[in-house]
Design a protein around this motif. Structure first.
Motif, PDB file in Angstrom:
ATOM      1  N   ASP A   1       3.940  41.499  52.330  1.00 41.33           N
ATOM      2  CA  ASP A   1       3.027  40.822  51.408  1.00 41.33           C
ATOM      3  C   ASP A   1       2.997  41.521  50.051  1.00 41.33           C
ATOM      4  O   ASP A   1       2.947  40.864  49.006  1.00 41.33           O
ATOM      5  CB  ASP A   1       1.619  40.741  51.997  1.00 41.33           C
ATOM      6  N   LEU A   2       3.069  42.854  50.051  1.00 43.71           N
ATOM      7  CA  LEU A   2       3.101  43.580  48.781  1.00 43.71           C
ATOM      8  C   LEU A   2       4.409  43.340  48.038  1.00 43.71           C
ATOM      9  O   LEU A   2       4.429  43.235  46.810  1.00 43.71           O
ATOM     10  CB  LEU A   2       2.912  45.081  49.021  1.00 43.71           C
ATOM     11  N   LEU A   3       5.486  43.249  48.782  1.00 42.24           N
ATOM     12  CA  LEU A   3       6.771  42.978  48.144  1.00 42.24           C
ATOM     13  C   LEU A   3       6.777  41.579  47.528  1.00 42.24           C
ATOM     14  O   LEU A   3       7.296  41.379  46.424  1.00 42.24           O
ATOM     15  CB  LEU A   3       7.900  43.113  49.162  1.00 42.24           C
ATOM     16  N   ALA A   4       6.173  40.619  48.221  1.00 49.51           N
ATOM     17  CA  ALA A   4       6.073  39.262  47.682  1.00 49.51           C
ATOM     18  C   ALA A   4       5.260  39.259  46.392  1.00 49.51           C
ATOM     19  O   ALA A   4       5.628  38.607  45.407  1.00 49.51           O
ATOM     20  CB  ALA A   4       5.428  38.335  48.710  1.00 49.51           C
ATOM     21  N   ARG A   5       4.170  40.004  46.382  1.00 49.94           N
ATOM     22  CA  ARG A   5       3.330  40.072  45.186  1.00 49.94           C
ATOM     23  C   ARG A   5       4.093  40.697  44.022  1.00 49.94           C
ATOM     24  O   ARG A   5       3.986  40.259  42.873  1.00 49.94           O
ATOM     25  CB  ARG A   5       2.070  40.886  45.489  1.00 49.94           C
TER      26      ARG A   5
ATOM     27  N   GLY B   1      13.027  32.719  43.042  1.00 45.62           N
ATOM     28  CA  GLY B   1      13.828  32.628  44.258  1.00 45.62           C
ATOM     29  C   GLY B   1      13.626  33.763  45.240  1.00 45.62           C
ATOM     30  O   GLY B   1      13.528  33.538  46.453  1.00 45.62           O
ATOM     31  N   LEU B   2      13.542  35.004  44.753  1.00 48.96           N
ATOM     32  CA  LEU B   2      13.381  36.135  45.660  1.00 48.96           C
ATOM     33  C   LEU B   2      11.993  36.140  46.293  1.00 48.96           C
ATOM     34  O   LEU B   2      11.832  36.572  47.441  1.00 48.96           O
ATOM     35  CB  LEU B   2      13.639  37.445  44.917  1.00 48.96           C
ATOM     36  N   TYR B   3      10.995  35.646  45.555  1.00 44.80           N
ATOM     37  CA  TYR B   3       9.673  35.506  46.164  1.00 44.80           C
ATOM     38  C   TYR B   3       9.711  34.481  47.292  1.00 44.80           C
ATOM     39  O   TYR B   3       9.092  34.677  48.345  1.00 44.80           O
ATOM     40  CB  TYR B   3       8.631  35.080  45.127  1.00 44.80           C
ATOM     41  N   GLN B   4      10.431  33.385  47.091  1.00 46.46           N
ATOM     42  CA  GLN B   4      10.465  32.318  48.089  1.00 46.46           C
ATOM     43  C   GLN B   4      10.956  32.826  49.440  1.00 46.46           C
ATOM     44  O   GLN B   4      10.511  32.358  50.490  1.00 46.46           O
ATOM     45  CB  GLN B   4      11.353  31.168  47.601  1.00 46.46           C
ATOM     46  N   ILE B   5      11.860  33.789  49.417  1.00 41.83           N
ATOM     47  CA  ILE B   5      12.368  34.367  50.663  1.00 41.83           C
ATOM     48  C   ILE B   5      11.242  35.061  51.434  1.00 41.83           C
ATOM     49  O   ILE B   5      11.249  35.108  52.671  1.00 41.83           O
ATOM     50  CB  ILE B   5      13.501  35.362  50.354  1.00 41.83           C
ATOM     51  N   LEU B   6      10.256  35.565  50.693  1.00 46.66           N
ATOM     52  CA  LEU B   6       9.167  36.342  51.287  1.00 46.66           C
ATOM     53  C   LEU B   6       7.880  35.543  51.439  1.00 46.66           C
ATOM     54  O   LEU B   6       6.887  36.058  51.964  1.00 46.66           O
ATOM     55  CB  LEU B   6       8.872  37.569  50.405  1.00 46.66           C
ATOM     56  N   ALA B   7       7.883  34.296  50.982  1.00 49.72           N
ATOM     57  CA  ALA B   7       6.646  33.520  50.860  1.00 49.72           C
ATOM     58  C   ALA B   7       5.904  33.352  52.179  1.00 49.72           C
ATOM     59  O   ALA B   7       4.674  33.249  52.200  1.00 49.72           O
ATOM     60  CB  ALA B   7       6.956  32.150  50.255  1.00 49.72           C
TER      61      ALA B   7
ATOM     62  N   GLU C   1      -1.298  34.592  46.546  1.00 52.19           N
ATOM     63  CA  GLU C   1       0.062  34.664  46.016  1.00 52.19           C
ATOM     64  C   GLU C   1       0.738  33.297  46.034  1.00 52.19           C
ATOM     65  O   GLU C   1       1.463  32.938  45.099  1.00 52.19           O
ATOM     66  CB  GLU C   1       0.892  35.668  46.821  1.00 52.19           C
ATOM     67  N   ARG C   2       0.493  32.534  47.086  1.00 50.20           N
ATOM     68  CA  ARG C   2       1.100  31.198  47.162  1.00 50.20           C
ATOM     69  C   ARG C   2       0.580  30.305  46.038  1.00 50.20           C
ATOM     70  O   ARG C   2       1.339  29.543  45.427  1.00 50.20           O
ATOM     71  CB  ARG C   2       0.808  30.570  48.521  1.00 50.20           C
ATOM     72  N   VAL C   3      -0.706  30.399  45.754  1.00 53.11           N
ATOM     73  CA  VAL C   3      -1.288  29.604  44.668  1.00 53.11           C
ATOM     74  C   VAL C   3      -0.708  30.041  43.325  1.00 53.11           C
ATOM     75  O   VAL C   3      -0.363  29.205  42.482  1.00 53.11           O
ATOM     76  CB  VAL C   3      -2.824  29.734  44.669  1.00 53.11           C
ATOM     77  N   TYR C   4      -0.575  31.346  43.122  1.00 53.05           N
ATOM     78  CA  TYR C   4      -0.028  31.840  41.857  1.00 53.05           C
ATOM     79  C   TYR C   4       1.429  31.410  41.689  1.00 53.05           C
ATOM     80  O   TYR C   4       1.863  31.063  40.586  1.00 53.05           O
ATOM     81  CB  TYR C   4      -0.148  33.362  41.797  1.00 53.05           C
ATOM     82  N   ALA C   5       2.181  31.404  42.782  1.00 55.58           N
ATOM     83  CA  ALA C   5       3.572  30.950  42.718  1.00 55.58           C
ATOM     84  C   ALA C   5       3.641  29.477  42.317  1.00 55.58           C
ATOM     85  O   ALA C   5       4.500  29.080  41.516  1.00 55.58           O
ATOM     86  CB  ALA C   5       4.260  31.167  44.062  1.00 55.58           C
ATOM     87  N   GLU C   6       2.750  28.664  42.862  1.00 60.25           N
ATOM     88  CA  GLU C   6       2.705  27.252  42.489  1.00 60.25           C
ATOM     89  C   GLU C   6       2.324  27.095  41.020  1.00 60.25           C
ATOM     90  O   GLU C   6       2.857  26.240  40.310  1.00 60.25           O
ATOM     91  CB  GLU C   6       1.706  26.504  43.377  1.00 60.25           C
TER      92      GLU C   6
END
Length: 217
Positions: free
Chosen positions: A65-69, A88-94, A101-106
């Protein structure tokens, strides 16, 4: 220099009340800060090297989760520089990311329909709501550029917003986003037939690039 609030909060939120963060946390925070700074000033090699250090420190914790952030922080810097890559690299960890984090990515991707803005960083909620002056009201310069980048991506950024973004990047001396936003301004001037303004902007671009075509350092 102020950065995205997330960079500071990510590692040091627990320091209050006498908490002493472990070495990995301090090392990761410093490397992430240096990576983002290097990216913004146009030093891609150093940015990648410091980000690799960040990932290595986080890997020692096993915290996906920290790596995704952290990937979202890097993605936000790309958006601020008008480099849109779908994180793209976040999507692998989503799958292991938190709801925030999911909301921020959107938000970064401009997919705002049904977005739970209560989970967004406070400075970005007014941007989604379309509040007048929301962009200028963002105090953190990188957060302001991120918001401008998202608005540009979805076609909602006004000419005044382009001016704000350009001035913000210029004030901070961030070559990469400055060149991107000057490019937007130059194309706009050309489309309007304002040759003098287009030439003035090109002179600014030439100054930033330097004589060898690389960002002047």
């Amino acid at each position: 220099m102020r950065m995205l609030a997330a960079i500071v909060m990510l590692w040091l939120a627990g320091c209050a009340g006498g908490y002493v963060p472990p070495d990995w946390q301090l090392n990761a925070h410093g490397a992430l800060r240096d990576s983002v700074t290097a990216y913004l000033v146009g030093n891609s090699k150093l940015a990648d090297m410091e980000f690799a250090r960040t990932r290595a420190e986080i890997a020692s914790t096993g915290r996906i989760d920290l790596l995704a952030r952290t990937e979202l922080v890097r993605c936000a810097a790309h958006v601020a520089s008008l480099e849109f890559n779908e994180c793209g690299l976040y999507q692998i960890l989503a799958e292991d990311a938190t709801d925030s984090e999911r909301v921020y990515a959107e938000y970064l991707a401009g997919r705002w329909a049904g977005l739970n803005t209560a989970l967004l960083p406070a400075q970005h909620r007014g941007v989604v709501a379309g509040a007048d002056g929301a962009l200028r009201a963002i105090k953190d310069p990188l957060s302001r550029l991120v918001a401008a980048g998202v608005l540009f991506q979805i076609g909602r950024l006004t000419p005044n917003g382009v001016t704000i973004a350009t001035q913000t990047a210029s004030d901070q001396g961030w070559r990469r986003p400055l060149l991107a936003w000057l490019g937007v301004a130059a194309r706009s001037a050309e489309q309007l037939g304002d040759k003098d303004e287009a030439l003035r902007i090109q002179r600014r671009i030439d100054l930033v690039l330097g004589v060898d075509g690389e960002p002047s350092r």
